[in-house]
Design an enzyme around this catalytic site. Structure first.
Site, mmCIF file in Angstrom:
data_model
loop_
_atom_site.group_PDB
_atom_site.id
_atom_site.type_symbol
_atom_site.label_atom_id
_atom_site.label_comp_id
_atom_site.label_asym_id
_atom_site.label_seq_id
_atom_site.Cartn_x
_atom_site.Cartn_y
_atom_site.Cartn_z
ATOM 1 N N CYS A 224 -2.732 -0.580 -5.068
ATOM 2 C CA CYS A 224 -2.496 -1.863 -4.487
ATOM 3 C C CYS A 224 -3.833 -2.147 -3.774
ATOM 4 C CB CYS A 224 -1.460 -1.644 -3.374
ATOM 5 S SG CYS A 224 -1.331 -3.170 -2.290
ATOM 6 N N CYS B 189 4.972 -9.777 -3.748
ATOM 7 C CA CYS B 189 4.889 -8.459 -4.089
ATOM 8 C C CYS B 189 6.322 -7.955 -4.208
ATOM 9 C CB CYS B 189 3.918 -7.600 -2.957
ATOM 10 S SG CYS B 189 4.098 -5.836 -3.219
ATOM 11 N N CYS C 244 -0.509 -10.045 -6.420
ATOM 12 C CA CYS C 244 -0.099 -11.251 -5.607
ATOM 13 C C CYS C 244 -1.209 -12.311 -5.759
ATOM 14 C CB CYS C 244 -0.118 -10.512 -4.162
ATOM 15 S SG CYS C 244 -1.096 -9.572 -3.769
ATOM 16 N N ASN D 226 7.756 5.759 0.648
ATOM 17 C CA ASN D 226 7.013 4.573 0.869
ATOM 18 C C ASN D 226 6.691 3.858 -0.584
ATOM 19 O OD1 ASN D 226 3.256 4.309 1.347
ATOM 20 N ND2 ASN D 226 4.875 2.535 1.516
ATOM 21 N N GLY D 227 7.364 2.520 -0.660
ATOM 22 C CA GLY D 227 7.117 1.877 -1.854
ATOM 23 C C GLY D 227 8.662 0.988 -2.060
ATOM 24 N N TYR E 128 -6.328 -5.265 3.794
ATOM 25 C CA TYR E 128 -5.592 -5.592 5.105
ATOM 26 C C TYR E 128 -4.618 -4.310 5.552
ATOM 27 C CZ TYR E 128 -2.018 -7.240 8.255
ATOM 28 O OH TYR E 128 -1.070 -7.505 9.307
ATOM 29 N N CYS F 267 -3.737 -3.073 -8.810
ATOM 30 C CA CYS F 267 -2.835 -4.272 -8.948
ATOM 31 C C CYS F 267 -3.206 -5.250 -8.391
ATOM 32 C CB CYS F 267 -1.331 -3.650 -8.302
ATOM 33 S SG CYS F 267 -0.309 -5.131 -8.107
ATOM 34 N N CYS G 109 5.846 1.007 4.585
ATOM 35 C CA CYS G 109 6.345 2.183 5.484
ATOM 36 C C CYS G 109 4.892 3.336 5.401
ATOM 37 C CB CYS G 109 7.318 2.785 4.446
ATOM 38 S SG CYS G 109 8.873 2.000 4.478
HETATM 39 FE FE1 SF4 Z 1 -0.263 -4.785 -3.458
HETATM 40 FE FE2 SF4 Z 1 -0.362 -7.368 -3.944
HETATM 41 FE FE3 SF4 Z 1 0.259 -5.794 -5.981
HETATM 42 FE FE4 SF4 Z 1 1.794 -6.039 -3.812
HETATM 43 S S1 SF4 Z 1 1.386 -7.429 -5.436
HETATM 44 S S2 SF4 Z 1 1.067 -3.983 -5.003
HETATM 45 S S3 SF4 Z 1 0.481 -6.519 -2.096
HETATM 46 S S4 SF4 Z 1 -1.957 -5.975 -4.879
#
Ligand code: SF4
Length: 460
Positions: free
Chosen positions: A243, A390, A445, A109-110, A249, A442, A8
């Site tokens: 993130c 994610c 993924c 958003n989240g 991307y 983070c 979002c």
């Molecule tokens: Fe971003 Fe991947 Fe972490 Fe999700 S898991 S917040 S897409 S880095």
């Protein structure tokens, strides 16, 4: 497209005439972060007004007269993809409710990772939910809070939730911006004339002629009212978790997120890919437009190769189309992309893409490029293999559907029928993103290292 979908966008504006029209423009700039629904809530100081619906921003706000029904000098807005909660009308944001102190609207958003547990608890206590979205939970917690003012009550509510949240909140006379203590999602503050603007990405400021001031800090709450801007910290965490996929991307290249320009960082990804994963004897580099253009340019520059336009993307494909009754091979991808035979014939091509999710689109693109006459297709990915879903607000398929969770790189190379396939490593990716201000990321993924543990029943 076989890509994770950003969840979002949020937006907020304070102290400017035609606030709802400016919010519309902000949402327009943030359309890439959510295309299922859009909405605006405005305040004229006495009442809140809402207009929202399903579709693109330009569909929902088609009629100029809509803005006459959204008066006032402050507003918040939201573009939505559904992560938690279905994409039905009732889940469209901003959500607007009337609390004991008056109307309050929220845009989120989240994704919250303790949503199900908290919702069950509140339901057992007698709460009734109108939506299936996790954002309503924040309003329910706010309604039950005991604090004596808006700030105290909001802090009480957000201390109960866990996960990723960048929020804009509007009351009759206050605009609030809140970012979770890990800082998963971006949120930045800008200034236009005597007013303030808050947005998921700074590209929204450029369209409005607003200037970027700074990011809202993780664990910070900003309240903007007639006395000005008030900042307070409501929580701290022992680590940040920005993130990293925003750089790979999600964010627009013309945005500034997490303290750096996305374009600059994305080019660095291309540089590292060229340095660590070259292709001997390649004729040139092409990208999967548009999301991989910047990394592909970086690869070409650092690799001493030309950048060519080998794939053309059709930007006018609607969200619905009629499939031919006679099944056509690769129909969906052909509708969106075409290969430029005059460029590709008899060439050894480096194809740069930003990520592989299932691998199905990339396989079709490699096929298109080969049928256009390319001699060899070498695929280079400007991020590591995605092995995990994610739970912090990005819409990924299940672990089983992720190509890299069940296949080796060689098997994926085979599947997409590339002459070679190489990815950035997690270490290379981390070395490309900014760290000069203590930024931490983070990478769950890619690595499986989830900054906030996620219970099985929250993993949907
Ligand atoms: Fe971003 Fe991947 Fe972490 Fe999700 S898991 S917040 S897409 S880095």
């Amino acid at each position: 497209m076989d890509k994770p979908r950003p969840d979002c966008a949020v937006f907020g504006i304070w102290g400017l005439p035609e606030a709802s029209t400016l919010t519309y423009l902000g949402l327009y700039a943030l359309q890439h972060r959510g295309q299922e629904a859009a909405g605006i809530v405005s305040s004229d100081g006495r009442k809140l007004f809402r207009h929202a619906g399903r579709g693109l921003v330009s569909d929902v706000f088609r009629d100029r007269r809509t803005f006459e029904s959204l008066p006032g000098m402050s507003a918040i807005g939201h573009n939505r993809y559904s992560t938690t909660g279905s994409s039905t009308e009732v889940n469209v944001q901003p959500l607007l409710v009337i609390d004991r102190t008056g109307p309050i609207a929220i845009a989120h958003n989240g994704n919250l990772v303790n949503f199900r547990g908290l919702r069950s608890f509140l339901e057992e206590e007698g709460s009734i939910f109108r939506t299936s979205s996790d954002s309503e939970l924040i309003l329910q917690l706010f309604a039950r809070s005991y604090g004596s003012n808006l700030a105290g009550r909001l802090i009480e509510a957000v201390k109960m939730i866990e996960g990723a949240y960048s929020l804009t909140i509007l009351t009759r006379n206050q605009l609030v911006a809140i970012r979770d203590p890990f800082g998963f999602r971006p949120l930045c503050l800008g200034r236009k004339a005597d007013g303030f603007v808050v947005a998921s990405e700074s590209c929204a400021f450029d369209l409005l002629g607003a200037s970027y001031i700074r990011d809202v800090e993780p664990g910070e709450m900003l309240i903007i009212d007639e006395k000005g801007l008030h900042s307070s910290r409501f929580a701290d965490s022992n680590r940040r978790a920005y993130c990293i996929f925003e750089f790979v991307y999600f964010s627009r290249p013309d945005s500034r997120v997490f303290g750096d320009n996305v374009d600059k960082t994305r080019r660095r990804l291309g540089h590292l890919l060229a340095e660590g994963h070259p292709v001997d004897g390649a004729d040139f580099v092409i990208s999967v437009p548009d999301s991989s253009n910047t990394a592909a340019l970086g690869y070409a520059h650092r690799g001493g190769l030309d950048f060519e336009i080998g794939l053309i993307r059709n930007h006018y494909v609607g969200r619905t189309f009629i499939e031919p009754e006679q099944p056509m091979r690769d129909f969906g991808v052909k509708l969106k992309f075409n290969a430029v035979a005059g460029v590709l014939r008899d060439k050894r091509v480096v194809l740069v893409d930003d990520s592989i999710v299932r691998g199905t689109t990339l396989k079709k693109l490699v096929g298109l490029i080969r049928r256009a006459g390319a001699k060899e297709v070498h695929v280079r990915i400007s991020s590591p293999p995605i092995q995990n879903p994610c739970y912090y607000g990005m819409d990924f398929p299940t672990k089983d559907e992720l190509a890299a969770s069940r296949k080796t790189i060689e098997q994926i190379e085979d599947f997409i029928q590339a002459d070679s396939l190489e990815y950035l490593t997690p270490g290379e990716l981390l070395s490309a993103v900014p760290h000069d201000n203590g930024q931490e990321y983070c990478t769950a993924c890619f690595t499986g290292d989830y900054p906030i543990p996620v219970d099985d029943d929250e993993r949907t």
